[in-house]
Design a protein around this motif. Structure first.
Motif, short mmCIF file in Angstrom:
data_model
loop_
_atom_site.label_atom_id
_atom_site.label_comp_id
_atom_site.label_asym_id
_atom_site.label_seq_id
_atom_site.Cartn_x
_atom_site.Cartn_y
_atom_site.Cartn_z
N CYS A 1 0.88 -1.17 0.00
CA CYS A 1 0.00 0.00 0.00
C CYS A 1 0.91 1.22 0.00
CB CYS A 1 -0.87 0.02 1.25
SG CYS A 1 0.05 0.45 2.73
N HIS A 2 0.36 2.42 -0.19
CA HIS A 2 1.21 3.61 -0.06
C HIS A 2 0.59 4.58 0.93
CE1 HIS A 2 -1.22 6.42 -2.59
NE2 HIS A 2 -1.55 5.33 -3.25
N PHE A 3 1.46 5.19 1.76
CA PHE A 3 0.93 6.11 2.78
C PHE A 3 1.09 7.57 2.36
CE2 PHE A 3 5.27 5.01 4.17
CZ PHE A 3 5.85 6.25 4.39
N SER B 1 -9.09 7.19 1.37
CA SER B 1 -9.23 5.94 0.62
C SER B 1 -7.97 5.66 -0.19
CB SER B 1 -10.45 6.02 -0.31
OG SER B 1 -10.29 7.05 -1.26
N ASP B 2 -7.34 6.70 -0.71
CA ASP B 2 -6.14 6.54 -1.54
C ASP B 2 -4.92 7.08 -0.80
OD1 ASP B 2 -4.35 6.22 -3.59
OD2 ASP B 2 -4.99 7.97 -4.69
N ASP B 3 -4.19 6.27 -0.08
CA ASP B 3 -4.38 4.85 0.05
C ASP B 3 -4.33 4.50 1.54
OD1 ASP B 3 -4.65 2.22 -0.77
OD2 ASP B 3 -2.53 1.95 -1.13
N GLY B 4 -4.85 5.47 2.37
CA GLY B 4 -4.88 5.23 3.81
C GLY B 4 -5.62 3.95 4.13
N ALA C 1 6.15 6.68 -1.39
CA ALA C 1 6.21 7.54 -2.57
C ALA C 1 5.59 6.81 -3.76
CB ALA C 1 7.65 7.93 -2.88
N GLU C 2 4.25 6.79 -3.79
CA GLU C 2 3.55 6.21 -4.94
C GLU C 2 2.97 7.32 -5.79
OE1 GLU C 2 0.20 4.55 -7.32
OE2 GLU C 2 0.16 6.13 -5.85
N GLU C 3 2.31 8.28 -5.13
CA GLU C 3 1.78 9.44 -5.87
C GLU C 3 2.93 10.21 -6.50
OE1 GLU C 3 -1.25 9.52 -6.35
OE2 GLU C 3 -2.28 8.66 -4.64
N ASN C 4 4.11 10.02 -5.96
CA ASN C 4 5.33 10.63 -6.49
C ASN C 4 5.81 9.85 -7.71
OD1 ASN C 4 6.72 12.89 -5.60
ND2 ASN C 4 8.47 11.69 -4.93
N LEU D 1 -2.90 -2.94 -3.04
CA LEU D 1 -4.17 -2.34 -2.61
C LEU D 1 -4.19 -0.87 -2.99
CD1 LEU D 1 -4.52 -3.94 0.94
CD2 LEU D 1 -5.49 -4.72 -1.21
N GLU D 2 -5.17 -0.48 -3.80
CA GLU D 2 -5.24 0.89 -4.31
C GLU D 2 -6.67 1.41 -4.24
OE1 GLU D 2 -4.06 3.54 -5.20
OE2 GLU D 2 -1.92 3.20 -5.36
N ALA D 3 -6.87 2.65 -4.65
CA ALA D 3 -8.21 3.23 -4.69
C ALA D 3 -8.27 4.34 -5.72
CB ALA D 3 -8.58 3.78 -3.33
ZN LIG Z 1 -3.07 5.51 -4.82
#
Ligand SMILES: [Zn+2]
Length: 709
Positions: free
Chosen positions: A178-180, A190-193, A224-227, A251-253
């Motif tokens: 997952c990404h925080f 939801s994305d991605d808490g 760093a996923e949104e990155n 796990l994503e949203a």
């Molecule tokens: Zn995401």
């Protein structure tokens, strides 16, 4: 022409039948035909009922979420996923606020929350498990063909990683990811808490149970996923635990809640789908979604790509997609996530995880060697249908043959009364009519949309009338009533009418069309946005307070300007809010800039000119820039046919560097990555190259060199 031939056809047929059949037989065959061929009304009713029935089932399924387990009731359900615990994790994580890679919130506060929570889980864990917590920083660079293509450079992005396994060494691991970190401005509920909260709760359940794992589980909380997918790349290419990872669950949203969709699987390991089909209580899967996602129509991506392309491993990708309005906005908070959705996702992912780590698939070489992609989908949430690509192709070919044979049979039957070439001609004409009607309907829909937009009717109603209705409840009721009226008008009334007289179809359809237009113009149904805090549907704007300076080759400034750069993310922007924000009237399109300047001369942080080319500019005061960006040439060396430049860049933690050699000059090599530079779209017959640079902590000036040919 069509009509004349048709008339002749009828005459001929009539003549023949009257010769061959006595009067009684004619009546009998007429009646028989009536029995066999239902009339248009029956057809229409059947299709309507069928679609209504399927829609009803889908709506029921979509809303049907399991009863959530709370902390009060959890002792009644030992070993089960507790939705309320997951929700509490989301509350704690989102209370930090937006968590952009490189920010204090992401690099310090979020990491502290995760390590504290994980340490508490470890304290209560059963002694049968070996648990190791590892916090890592990664630096690297890789080419990414996402969007228009970029070279992705990262410095010190963080991962919080937990490995759980038996005390004996294991050969294989399952990765949960997952990404925080979050998108700019978004609390990332939801994305991605939610993805991270589900993983924290699964970690607790697995480690509190005495049941010994057959394989290890690596929980990757990536920072760093949104990155743009950097932390997952850092883990899968650099971390020693990555070598034993055999498969993964991501796990994503792209929405908050509803049912989590298994929308990507593979490219190999079809056994993962077998485990999914057998173990999860509420399946929801579609390989059609995978086709759409891989086609690039959806400008989004997940860490799935990184694990697949750079880790060379197969896995599965899940995402929520309901209520996409809040995705990547400040409204993506915990209130938007139904507890039942967390329970559903938690139950499913826990079951899938247990199905993998308590069974032998990971260590079974025959399982690991099965290759090839799968076609999969669930049947109304009851079970999963899956078959390999070759069976899908066989079914497709069989359908083609059956359809072809059925056309042939029809033709043979018709030949008793019509000549073959006449039949063929009419079939061809019918195909033409069908295609023309499709084109005509597409054209008329677009035309109506354009006219309505140009008239501005869609917008004007709400702005003029919203003030009159102050109560949200009354507004809600008005919406419900409006829906009821529309459904009554377009569906139930025509059915009542049609049963009596099939020829009224055209009149009814024209009536529906006029009513629909009236509804769009005169009621709030045509208004696409909502400010309701319980279910917001915001219009999206991306506005960058910008300072632009263009330099000549000799270093002299040839243009300098400041203002607001507006990226249109919506067909109605930027002028839809003019009555509220009068400054929008000054917005001018930037088409001319795009012809003259590379990347329109605007600070694109991502290579998205082919997606987001409609932008506007409002002149304004200069922004306050605390860390100025500076590009220097450190060295320039020329050999026979090549010139080498070395640059030094200093600036903020997120920067984009876009290069475009003159026409006829090629960028052969650079120091950014070892392989050949990844080229972007051509601009004025010139190559372009996009470097996306992000630094999470301990940033140093960025130095790179290029070799031009
Ligand atoms: Zn995401």
């Amino acid at each position: 022409m069509f009509q004349r031939d048709g008339a002749r056809l009828r005459q001929r047929t009539a003549k023949r039948t009257s010769v061959e059949l006595p009067y009684e037989n004619k009546i009998a065959s007429y009646l028989k035909k009536q029995d066999v061929l239902p009339n248009e009304t029956q057809h229409l009713l059947f299709v309507l009922t069928f679609f209504l029935f399927v829609s009803f089932i889908i709506i029921v399924l979509e809303r049907n979420l399991p009863d959530p387990i709370t902390i009060d009731t959890e002792r009644l359900y030992p070993g089960r996923f507790v939705a309320e615990r997951a929700r509490n994790h989301i509350v704690n994580l989102t209370s930090i606020g937006p968590r952009i890679a490189g920010s204090y919130e992401n690099e310090v506060l979020a990491v502290k929350f995760l390590t504290t929570t994980i340490s508490n889980v470890i304290k209560t864990a059963h002694e049968n498990h070996r648990i190791v917590l590892n916090i890592t920083k990664h630096s690297g660079a890789f080419p990414l063909k996402f969007l228009d293509g970029m070279t992705n450079v990262y410095r010190n992005v963080q991962n919080v990683i937990v490995k759980v396994g038996p005390h004996r060494p294991t050969m294989y691991s399952l990765l949960l990811n997952c990404h925080f970190d979050t998108f700019v401005e978004s609390p990332g509920g939801s994305d991605d808490g939610a993805g991270c909260a589900v993983m924290l709760e699964i970690l607790r359940i697995i480690t509190q149970s005495p049941k010994i794992l057959k394989h290890s589980i690596v929980f990757l909380f990536n920072g760093a996923e949104e990155n743009i997918l950097q932390a997952s790349h850092g883990f899968i290419t650099q971390h020693p635990w990555a070598k034993k990872v055999q498969t993964f669950i991501n796990l994503e949203a792209c929405g908050s809640g509803g049912r989590e969709l298994l929308f990507q699987a593979g490219p190999h390991n079809p056994w993962m789908l077998e485990v999914y089909a057998k173990s999860v209580p509420y399946p929801y899967a579609s390989s059609l979604a995978q086709e759409i996602f891989e086609s690039g129509i959806v400008p989004g991506d997940t860490d799935f790509r990184i694990f697949r392309d750079f880790g060379k491993i197969s896995g599965v990708d899940f995402a929520w997609s309901k209520n996409g309005y809040v995705y990547h906005t400040k409204f993506d908070n915990v209130d938007q996530i139904p507890l039942g959705a967390l329970q559903r996702t938690g139950d499913n992912i826990l079951a899938l995880t247990q199905g993998i780590v308590f069974e032998d698939h990971l260590s079974d070489p025959s399982m690991q060697e099965t290759r090839g992609s799968l076609v999969f989908f669930d049947f109304l949430g009851a079970f999963v249908i899956r078959w390999p690509q070759y069976i899908a192709s066989t079914i497709n070919i069989a359908s083609l043959i059956t359809a072809g044979y059925s056309i042939y049979l029809n033709m043979q039957n018709a030949r008793r009364s019509i000549k073959r070439w006449t039949y063929m001609r009419h079939v061809t004409m019918c195909v033409g009519v069908v295609i023309i009607s499709w084109l005509a309907s597409m054209f008329s829909c677009t035309l109506i949309a354009l006219i309505l937009t140009k008239l501005g009717k869609v917008m004007s109603w709400i702005i003029d009338n919203l003030q009159e209705v102050s109560s949200a409840w009354i507004l809600h009721q008005m919406y419900c009533d409006a829906y009821a009226i529309v459904w009554m008008t377009i569906l139930f009334l025509p059915i009542v009418l049609l049963i009596k007289n099939a020829e009224r179809i055209i009149n009814v359809i024209v009536g529906i069309f006029l009513i629909a237009i009236a509804v769009l113009i005169l009621t709030p149904l045509g208004f696409p946005y909502s400010g309701d805090p319980l279910s917001p549907a915001p219009e999206r704007f991306m506005i960058a307070h910008t300072q632009r300076q263009f330099y000549d080759a000799d270093g002299s400034v040839r243009y300098s300007g400041t203002g607001y750069w507006l990226v249109d993310l919506d067909m109605n922007s930027p002028h839809s809010v003019e009555s509220i924000v009068p400054e929008m009237a000054a917005a001018t399109p930037t088409v001319r800039d795009c012809e003259k300047e590379l990347y329109c001369g605007f600070p694109y942080l991502m290579p998205v000119t082919t997606f987001l080319w409609k932008t506007s500019w409002i002149p304004g005061p200069a922004p306050l820039i605390s860390i100025p960006t500076k590009l220097e040439i450190i060295s320039k060396t020329a050999k026979q046919h090549t010139i080498n430049f070395t640059f030094n860049v200093t600036g903020p933690d997120h920067m984009s560097i876009i290069l475009s050699p003159y026409k006829g000059i090629n960028l052969e090599k650079w120091s950014v990555i070892d392989e050949k530079p990844l080229q972007g779209p051509m601009w004025n017959d010139r190559e372009t190259y996009f470097i996306y640079y992000a630094c999470a902590s301990d940033c140093m000036p960025y130095t790179f060199s290029i070799e031009l040919n």
